[in-house]
Scaffold this motif. Structure first.
Motif, short mmCIF file in Angstrom:
data_model
loop_
_atom_site.label_atom_id
_atom_site.label_comp_id
_atom_site.label_asym_id
_atom_site.label_seq_id
_atom_site.Cartn_x
_atom_site.Cartn_y
_atom_site.Cartn_z
N ASN A 376 24.41 43.91 34.64
CA ASN A 376 23.78 42.95 33.72
C ASN A 376 23.01 41.86 34.46
O ASN A 376 22.86 40.73 33.94
N GLY A 377 22.54 42.17 35.66
CA GLY A 377 21.77 41.19 36.41
C GLY A 377 22.60 40.06 36.99
O GLY A 377 22.05 39.05 37.45
N GLN A 378 23.92 40.21 36.99
CA GLN A 378 24.81 39.20 37.57
C GLN A 378 25.30 39.68 38.94
O GLN A 378 24.86 40.71 39.44
N ARG A 379 26.21 38.92 39.52
CA ARG A 379 26.85 39.35 40.76
C ARG A 379 28.15 40.06 40.40
O ARG A 379 28.92 39.59 39.54
N ASN A 380 28.42 41.19 41.05
CA ASN A 380 29.68 41.89 40.80
C ASN A 380 30.85 41.06 41.31
O ASN A 380 30.76 40.38 42.34
N SER A 381 31.95 41.15 40.60
CA SER A 381 33.15 40.42 40.97
C SER A 381 34.36 41.25 40.56
O SER A 381 34.22 42.36 40.04
N ALA A 382 35.54 40.73 40.80
CA ALA A 382 36.78 41.41 40.41
C ALA A 382 37.89 40.37 40.35
O ALA A 382 37.76 39.27 40.92
N SER A 383 38.98 40.71 39.70
CA SER A 383 40.04 39.71 39.56
C SER A 383 41.38 40.36 39.27
O SER A 383 41.46 41.54 38.90
N MET A 384 42.42 39.56 39.43
CA MET A 384 43.78 39.89 39.02
C MET A 384 44.26 38.75 38.12
O MET A 384 44.23 37.58 38.54
N ASN A 385 44.66 39.09 36.90
CA ASN A 385 45.08 38.07 35.93
C ASN A 385 44.04 36.95 35.79
O ASN A 385 44.38 35.76 35.72
N ASN A 386 42.77 37.35 35.80
CA ASN A 386 41.65 36.44 35.60
C ASN A 386 41.51 35.41 36.73
O ASN A 386 40.85 34.39 36.57
N HIS A 387 42.12 35.67 37.89
CA HIS A 387 41.89 34.88 39.09
C HIS A 387 41.15 35.76 40.09
O HIS A 387 41.66 36.82 40.48
N PHE A 527 49.49 39.49 51.86
CA PHE A 527 48.31 39.80 51.08
C PHE A 527 48.59 40.98 50.16
O PHE A 527 49.26 41.94 50.54
N MET A 528 48.07 40.91 48.94
CA MET A 528 48.05 42.06 48.03
C MET A 528 46.62 42.23 47.56
O MET A 528 46.02 41.29 47.03
N HIS A 529 46.07 43.42 47.75
CA HIS A 529 44.65 43.58 47.44
C HIS A 529 44.32 45.04 47.18
O HIS A 529 45.07 45.95 47.53
N CYS A 530 43.16 45.24 46.55
CA CYS A 530 42.63 46.58 46.37
C CYS A 530 42.10 47.08 47.71
O CYS A 530 41.39 46.35 48.41
N HIS A 531 42.46 48.32 48.09
CA HIS A 531 42.05 48.84 49.39
C HIS A 531 40.70 49.54 49.35
O HIS A 531 40.34 50.26 50.29
N LEU A 532 39.93 49.34 48.28
CA LEU A 532 38.53 49.70 48.31
C LEU A 532 37.78 48.52 48.90
O LEU A 532 37.81 47.42 48.34
N ASP A 533 37.08 48.72 50.02
CA ASP A 533 36.41 47.60 50.66
C ASP A 533 35.34 46.98 49.78
O ASP A 533 35.01 45.82 49.92
N VAL A 534 34.80 47.78 48.86
CA VAL A 534 33.79 47.24 47.95
C VAL A 534 34.39 46.16 47.06
O VAL A 534 33.69 45.23 46.63
N HIS A 535 35.70 46.21 46.78
CA HIS A 535 36.32 45.28 45.85
C HIS A 535 36.93 44.07 46.52
O HIS A 535 37.13 43.04 45.85
N LEU A 536 37.26 44.16 47.80
CA LEU A 536 37.94 43.04 48.46
C LEU A 536 37.08 41.77 48.46
O LEU A 536 37.56 40.71 48.05
N PRO A 537 35.80 41.82 48.89
CA PRO A 537 35.01 40.58 48.84
C PRO A 537 34.73 40.11 47.42
O PRO A 537 34.33 38.96 47.21
#
Length: 566
Positions: A376-387, A527-537
């Protein structure tokens, strides 16, 4: 009586001596620098350890102390993470950048030192800065200590099989471009087996991994998914596997003709050379649960060659379809732990911390007067519990915790999402009221030795996708997993509290959920994170801050003198 006491004392001395004698100090030196190698018809400069791809295989026994001197001769900041190692009272050696340490800057060094306890099997090490783990990685094999055996027939040979991704580009440039545009990184150009793409790719006829076997012998394949952004299906034509361990945790033997493995996961399988003498392809390609997202749809393959084979036409396995969710779920959900086996840990039954955590994609506002290439012309992001996790920049989380420095993180990661909605309903994927999570450096505080149960719920925001979630510092029991929205009344009845699989990375099913449980018996920041490097940043992460225990033997020691500073 005195004679009996003396005999007992002597026996204890002998036992203690044998235990100490069975542990060793294993020492390695890593020189990390640029390396130019030929792949796919071109010369490409990569960052590598000791001039090889993959890097060195580290072999230790349970109880050993591992010391690795890392010299960063590359042009990039760097850390090394020992993926799956508990790091009991050695959190300073865990390695994720800005979580447990500041990066090792170019021209500098750091020595990682830690003891490996209560773990056996296949783990791995990799860079934990930007996307450098694409080429900075290797196997970490933990054998039982002297006098102990595998809980399965001893194989004739053990073989690491490292599945990776390859880009015809500088991987740091790929990461910088994605960061600048707000979109996803360019997809890889190939997959690899032990660093070799295989003969389906151009100019790669002589870059095909070959495994030589003898009829009747058994081979322990230690399979590692070192790919950055893709789960993979792995097969060998006309052969079955017996899964005996996952993420360095033994399993009940499970026979299958296909292995499904997410980034960060390891799977140990026994391969019996029981087919007619000949040649057979081993092959891997993507399990892509979100076909709307571009992915590398190529296939890497190696060759299993029987001693005495003369054929030049290896048989090719039939791989599952890219989006074969039933096959993936059947593999993941059929794995169970080896109850009573070596290093077995029963499921803790009393839970102190209940968490329901949504994991999924989202968006970040495109700055004014900028053009962004995200959805949608925005920057991609990701979150856990809206953080949406924002790593600190001036001090690592562990340093802030240990030295009680304020202003680095906030201890307010929520136990529940702020809004309950129909999480897996794709009709809500573009609901703007749900898509924009704030950037926060928020963590979850935990009491020492408390038991945490976490329901990981995928969302359909932006797109339905499978998320491999990795927890540092602990293994966790996978009590259950399924599709749709978690329903406590229905799904708690499915919990396996007897012999669930235990691992450090869980592939939360696409459009589904998984329930994990672990005991927080390791002080530090994890640390707890998604191990897809595309999602970590993009921010699909958080951290657990586990308080120190009540005794000196359960308290984190001060940092090493050479710990890198920001």
């Amino acid at each position: 009586m005195a004679h009996s006491t003396l005999l007992l004392a002597c026996a204890l001395v002998v036992l203690a001596s044998s235990t100490l004698a069975s542990a060793a100090i294993v020492e390695h030196t890593f020189h990390v620098k640029n390396l130019t190698i030929g792949r796919l018809c071109r010369q490409q400069t990569i960052t590598a350890v000791n001039g090889s791809l993959p890097g060195p295989t580290i072999r230790v026994h349970e109880g050993d102390t591992l010391i690795v001197h890392v010299f960063n001769k590359s042009p990039y900041n760097l850390t090394i993470h020992w993926h799956g190692i508990f790091q009991l009272l050695s959190a300073w050696a865990d390695g994720p950048s800005m979580i447990t340490q500041c990066p090792i800057t170019p021209g500098n060094s750091y020595t990682y030192k830690f003891r490996i306890v209560n773990q056996e099997g296949t783990l791995w090490w990799h860079a934990h800065f930007s996307m450098l783990r694409a080429t900075v990685h290797g196997a970490l094999i933990i054998r039982p200590r002297s006098g102990h055996k595998y809980p399965f027939p001893k194989p004739n040979k053990e073989v690491p099989i490292i599945l990776g991704e390859w880009w015809n580009a500088d991987i740091i440039d790929v990461a910088k471009q994605a960061q600048a545009t707000g979109g996803g990184p360019n997809i890889s150009d190939a997959y690899t087996i032990n660093g070799r793409p295989g003969d389906l790719y151009p100019c790669s006829q002589n870059q095909t991994y070959t495994l030589k076997v003898e009829t009747g012998k058994t081979y322990l394949l230690r399979i590692i998914n070192a790919a950055l952004n893709n789960q993979l299906f792995f097969k060998i034509a006309n052969h079955n596997f017996t899964v005996v361990a996952i993420d360095a945790c033994y399993t009940e033997p499970y026979v299958t003709d296909v292995v499904v493995i997410a980034p960060g996961q390891t799977t140990d399988v026994l391969l019996k050379a029981d087919q007619p003498v000949g040649s057979y392809y081993m092959a891997a390609r993507a399990y892509a649960s979100a076909p709307q997202i571009p992915f590398d749809n190529t296939t890497t393959r190696g060759i299993v060659v029987y001693d005495g084979a003369t054929t030049a036409n290896p048989l090719m396995p039939v791989l599952p379809a890219f989006n074969d969710n039933p096959t993936a779920h059947r593999f993941y959900s059929n794995l169970t732990g080896l109850k009573g086996g070596p290093q077995w840990v029963p499921v803790p039954l009393q839970v102190d911390e209940h968490m329901f955590v949504t994991v999924g994609l989202g968006l970040d506002r495109c700055p004014a007067n900028a053009t962004c290439q995200g959805v949608n012309g925005q920057r991609n992001s990701a979150s856990m519990n809206n953080h949406s996790f924002q790593p600190p920049t001036s001090l690592s989380l562990l340093q802030a915790f240990f030295f009680n420095v304020g202003g680095i993180f906030t201890p307010d990661f929520p136990d529940n999402p702020p809004l309950i909605f129909d999480f897996t309903n794709t009709a809500l994927s573009n609901d703007s009221s749900l898509l924009f999570a704030p950037k926060r450096t928020s963590v979850k505080p935990l009491k020492f030795n408390s038991t945490v149960e976490m329901i990981l719920q995928n969302t359909a925001l932006v797109v339905l996708e499978n998320h491999p979630m990795h927890v540092h510092g602990f293994d966790f029991h996978v009590l259950a997993q399924g599709f749709g929205n978690f329903d406590a009344a229905r799904d708690r009845q499915k919990f396996n509290l007897v012999n669930p699989q235990r691992r450090n990375t869980i592939a939360v099913p696409v459009g589904g959920w998984a329930v994990i449980r672990f005991r927080a018996n390791n002080p530090g920041v994890w640390f707890m994170h998604c191990h897809l490097d595309v999602h970590l940043p993009w921010g699909l992460a958080t951290a657990f801050v586990v308080e120190n225990g009540p005794t000196p033997s359960t308290r984190l020691p001060p940092p090493p003198a050479d710990l890198p500073q920001c």
